[in-house]
Write an enzyme that holds these catalytic residues in place. Structure first.
Site, mmCIF file in Angstrom:
data_model
loop_
_atom_site.group_PDB
_atom_site.id
_atom_site.type_symbol
_atom_site.label_atom_id
_atom_site.label_comp_id
_atom_site.label_asym_id
_atom_site.label_seq_id
_atom_site.Cartn_x
_atom_site.Cartn_y
_atom_site.Cartn_z
ATOM 1 N N SER A 47 1.246 -1.377 0.398
ATOM 2 C CA SER A 47 0.206 0.132 -0.142
ATOM 3 C C SER A 47 0.909 1.245 -0.218
ATOM 4 C CB SER A 47 -1.144 -0.285 1.007
ATOM 5 O OG SER A 47 -0.204 0.526 2.194
ATOM 6 N N LYS A 48 0.546 2.040 -0.677
ATOM 7 C CA LYS A 48 1.020 3.237 -0.567
ATOM 8 C C LYS A 48 1.439 3.635 1.122
ATOM 9 C CE LYS A 48 1.019 6.727 -4.369
ATOM 10 N NZ LYS A 48 0.007 6.239 -5.735
ATOM 11 N N HIS A 49 0.790 3.644 1.795
ATOM 12 C CA HIS A 49 1.420 4.069 2.895
ATOM 13 C C HIS A 49 2.214 3.342 3.664
ATOM 14 C CE1 HIS A 49 0.761 5.628 7.125
ATOM 15 N NE2 HIS A 49 0.647 4.372 7.445
ATOM 16 N N SER A 100 5.222 4.159 2.056
ATOM 17 C CA SER A 100 5.817 5.829 2.640
ATOM 18 C C SER A 100 6.319 5.950 3.512
ATOM 19 C CB SER A 100 4.997 6.842 1.819
ATOM 20 O OG SER A 100 3.418 6.701 2.366
#
Ligand code: GLU
Length: 293
Positions: free
Chosen positions: A225-227, A230
């Protein structure tokens, strides 16, 4: 001499994914006894975060990744991009277009090769006429690639309606101006590469070698996931993140406790054949970062 680069966008802090791109490009360049250059891709004023560029550079510094040449800021190079656009227009490869995303929705986002909107009050974007069909290249990590540009991408924006040069054109102009012959970056940019190769051909610029680093997967093998991808890395404690990034790249992490010694050994021992096409972010690292975020 080989010239590699790392080209971050100042849209936030350096995270694990961008550390992998920075480290990977540095290792490739150093393994070939080449130079490594940082370019700040700060063309998108809306997405830019105040102070992010300085922070990214300071974090890279803490990780022992220091540009061999002055940092190039794309925001100061509009004249070069405008000259490239003028050349493409002169040669009949670029045209003005007023189409919005909504205009293209019924066509699956693919541009129909002519502007279907009415020239209005607002400023136009510039698009590149895509005539070539299948464009192929060899990626040092991901293997042979090909893309049917006309069918899968269509005429694409090279100059934005807001007046900024688009990423695809700026990156091609700068890679050539900086004599970059080795582009090592994340696999999220793999499908931009045919657009960039087409621009290189139309502008008569050399084509660098490409190596796209593994995409980050979760431990279940699905795209991360992007989260999770990042999560910022900790500049005060670079060794664990450096080791995790080396592991992610399929490399044995040297035991050195000094950042510069660890990096220099890792670059000498770089085994490009061991870099996976996709890899899981090490659990311990992801968990530790989760706990502190
Ligand atoms: N600035 C781009 C990014 O941060 C990378 C561009 C490139 O490496 O070609 O995603």
């Amino acid at each position: 001499m080989t010239r590699g680069r790392f080209a971050p966008s100042p849209t936030g802090r350096l995270h694990f994914g961008s550390l992998v791109a920075a480290l990977g490009s540095w290792l490739f360049a150093r393994h070939a006894d080449g130079r490594w250059i940082v370019r700040m891709e700060d063309l998108d004023r809306e997405r830019e975060v105040q102070g992010a560029a300085e922070r990214i550079l300071a974090t890279l510094d803490a990780f022992g990744l220091v540009s061999d040449e002055d940092i190039v800021y794309q925001s100061r190079r509009s004249d070069r991009y405008a000259a490239a656009l003028a050349r493409l227009e002169r040669d009949g490869h670029a045209y003005r277009c007023w189409c919005s995303r909504t205009d293209l929705e019924p066509r699956g986002g693919i541009h129909p090769s002519e502007c279907v909107a009415q020239p209005g009050e607002r400023a136009p974007a510039w698009r590149l006429r895509v005539r070539d069909h299948v464009l192929a290249f060899d990626d040092a990590i991901q293997g042979p690639q090909q893309q049917d540009l006309a069918r899968e991408v269509g005429d694409f924006v090279i100059w934005r309606a807001d007046g900024a040069c688009a990423y695809q054109l700026a990156v091609v102009v700068d890679d050539a101006a900086q004599e970059i012959d080795q582009v090592v970056r994340g696999a999220d940019l793999l499908d931009s590469t045919p657009r960039q190769i087409l621009l290189q051909r139309l502008l008569g610029l050399p084509q660098p070698a490409y190596a796209h680093l593994p995409l980050a997967l979760g431990t279940d093998g699905r795209k991360l996931s992007k989260h999770a991808a990042s999560l910022p890395v900790d500049a005060r404690d670079p060794l664990p993140a450096l080791r995790a990034a080396l592991h992610f790249l399929g490399q044995r992490a040297p035991t050195e406790r000094n950042v510069h010694m660890l990096l220099s050994r890792a670059s000498r021992e770089l085994a490009t054949a061991s870099i996976p096409r996709a890899a899981a972010v090490p659990v311990a690292f992801a968990a530790a970062r989760n706990a502190t975020s």
